[in-house]
Design a protein around this motif. Structure first.
Motif, short mmCIF file in Angstrom:
data_model
loop_
_atom_site.label_atom_id
_atom_site.label_comp_id
_atom_site.label_asym_id
_atom_site.label_seq_id
_atom_site.Cartn_x
_atom_site.Cartn_y
_atom_site.Cartn_z
N GLN A 46 -25.29 45.08 -77.98
CA GLN A 46 -26.62 45.47 -77.50
C GLN A 46 -27.53 45.82 -78.66
O GLN A 46 -28.73 45.49 -78.65
N ARG A 49 -28.72 42.64 -80.17
CA ARG A 49 -29.72 41.96 -79.33
C ARG A 49 -31.11 42.55 -79.51
O ARG A 49 -32.12 41.86 -79.32
N PRO A 53 -33.39 38.84 -79.75
CA PRO A 53 -33.31 38.73 -78.30
C PRO A 53 -32.41 37.59 -77.82
O PRO A 53 -31.92 37.63 -76.68
N ASP A 54 -32.20 36.57 -78.67
CA ASP A 54 -31.32 35.47 -78.28
C ASP A 54 -29.87 35.69 -78.71
O ASP A 54 -29.00 34.86 -78.45
N GLY A 56 -26.58 38.78 -79.46
CA GLY A 56 -25.89 39.79 -78.67
C GLY A 56 -24.63 39.29 -78.00
O GLY A 56 -23.99 40.04 -77.26
N TYR A 57 -24.24 38.02 -78.24
CA TYR A 57 -22.96 37.55 -77.72
C TYR A 57 -21.93 37.51 -78.85
O TYR A 57 -22.26 37.73 -80.02
N ASN A 91 -25.29 39.51 -73.86
CA ASN A 91 -26.24 38.44 -73.54
C ASN A 91 -25.51 37.21 -72.99
O ASN A 91 -25.47 36.16 -73.64
N SER A 94 -27.69 33.81 -72.94
CA SER A 94 -27.81 33.11 -74.22
C SER A 94 -26.48 32.50 -74.64
O SER A 94 -26.43 31.42 -75.24
N VAL A 116 -24.13 37.86 -64.70
CA VAL A 116 -24.94 38.98 -65.18
C VAL A 116 -24.93 40.09 -64.14
O VAL A 116 -24.38 39.96 -63.06
N ASP A 119 -25.49 45.07 -66.95
CA ASP A 119 -26.43 45.92 -67.69
C ASP A 119 -27.18 46.81 -66.70
O ASP A 119 -28.03 46.35 -65.94
#
Length: 441
Positions: A46, A49, A53-54, A56-57, A91, A94, A116, A119
């Motif tokens: 997190q 990310r 923004p793309d 976080g994995y 994410n 993504s 998802v 979160d």
């Protein structure tokens, strides 16, 4: 009777890739599961990310998928192989886009679905209390993440949508393995005994190499062959949830009654009430029977109704750790290292470094078990680490250790220093109806 074959491709984020490829290529699997998401891992994701923004994995997602996707999907003469993983971390959407890109580059037509809804940061209220006694509101801008432990629901929806690859965020570890069993065998969501049995399978497989002899190995006491080529485990499961734990023939490691027993008690507080989002599993009467070399039958699991609340892992910033290290060797190494420790601690006091906590230890002497007597080692390494509210204060800790080079005592070498931000994790419980898993194809 139908037999389902599920393999474990990873037990944590940085795990080896080769055993997963071995399973995909030689394991004759229906499902390959990558469990890669520890509590602190998702908080760090997190944080990543926020700056991208793309992102976080999982950082190894791309490499793992490049290696195993050629075996995924429907292929002539082979079982249809599907992948289920929580490498989506912070994410999943993504991550799914990245997997689709890799599949296209490999010339593969695969359906990739993201799960998802874990979160729940926006759901939290300031007066919610964490298990460490702090309120959510007291964290202020230090709060970075809140992820609920989802169960099988989103994965089941993805499999019903005919996904070849299912990418999730925070999902309970055993649920990654339970969902394929429920899907393939048509188990009801309240078939508690079968869900308990399926959860046992997930619990045994979730740490990958641990159950095939990795963490079990202890030379001279619990010897394991060919540990450098450790094979990851797979389970052969029938429609009643009865399972046999094994591995690819010829791979390194060992699957035995003892390795399975050690994994069974891993992170289990109450064997009669192992809480998951899907079932309250009862492992209190579980037993293992060796049916051959590297073939162990797991039996005796049961289950009761699932909890009405879901665990939420909350990540927040908790200052900085500054660290410095220095080695001393030869005659008098321990005495010089002890003097160096005293010097650094005194220096931190003299120059007024603002510390919340400090640890100064001699690795090889007292870092694990505290002061002890006995034969002194020929070499020893000083480590001083302190937690500080400000990064600038943490930097000064490593600097003071480094100054031992020229300011004594003699014979120090191999200095290192580092500063890292602390991402702390705490937990709370949310009503199940406050969490809404869904898929994005």
């Amino acid at each position: 009777m139908k037999t389902l074959r599920i393999g474990s491709g990873a037990g944590y984020s940085g795990d080896r890739i080769e055993p997963a490829v071995e399973l995909a290529e030689q394991g004759d699997l229906d499902y390959l599961v990558f469990e890669c998401l520890a509590e602190r891992t998702i908080a760090l994701a997190q944080q990543a990310r926020i700056s991208d923004p793309d992102g976080g994995y999982d950082p190894l997602l791309s490499e793992r998928m490049r290696r195993v996707l050629p075996f995924v999907g429907v292929q002539a003469g082979r079982r249809r192989l599907r992948v289920v993983t929580n490498m989506g971390a912070a994410n999943p959407v993504s991550a799914a886009i990245e997997v689709r890109r890799i599949a296209a580059a490999l010339g593969l037509d695969l359906k990739v679905v993201a799960v998802v809804g874990d979160d729940v940061l926006k759901v939290l209220q300031p007066d919610f209390l964490l298990d460490n006694g702090q309120s959510v509101g007291s964290l202020g801008e230090r709060l970075i993440s809140a992820n609920a432990y989802l169960g099988v629901d989103g994965i089941l929806e993805a499999l019903r949508a005919d996904a070849d690859v299912v990418i999730t965020g925070r999902v309970a570890d055993p649920s990654l393995f339970l969902a394929p069993q429920m899907f393939e065998f048509g188990w009801a969501a309240d078939d508690w005994q079968r869900l308990g049995r399926g959860t046992l399978v997930g619990h045994l497989l979730e740490c990958a190499g641990q159950v095939s002899g990795g963490y079990f190995a202890d030379p001279g006491f619990k010897d394991v062959d060919d540990l450098a080529r450790l094979g990851f485990p797979l389970a052969e499961i029938n429609a009643d949830g009865e399972a046999l734990i094994t591995k690819v023939a010829g791979s390194g490691g060992r699957v035995s009654r003892a390795t399975c027993t050690e994994q069974l008690i891993y992170e289990v507080h109450d064997p009669a009430a192992y809480l998951t989002p899907d079932v309250t599993a009862d492992f209190s009467r579980v037993g293992f029977v060796e049916e051959g070399v590297d073939r162990v039958r797991a039996q005796g699991a049961d289950g009761r109704a699932r909890p009405e609340q879901l665990k939420v892992s909350v990540g927040y910033l908790e200052g900085w750790i500054g660290e410095g290290q220095m080695s001393y060797g030869g005659p008098g190494a321990v005495a010089r290292a002890q003097l160096a420790r005293d010097v650094v601690l005194k220096r931190l006091e003299l120059i007024g470094v603002k510390l919340q906590d400090v640890r100064a230890e001699l690795i090889g002497m007292d870092s694990l078990h505290g002061p002890r007597s006995g034969v002194e080692p020929w070499e020893v390494r000083l480590r001083v680490a302190a937690r500080c509210e400000e990064r600038s204060e943490a930097v000064r800790v490593g600097n003071e250790v480094e100054t031992l080079y020229t300011n004594g005592p003699s014979g120090g070498g191999g200095a290192s220093k580092s500063v890292r931000q602390v991402v702390a994790v705490a937990s709370l419980l949310l009503p199940r109806n406050a969490v809404k898993p869904r898929i994005e194809a």
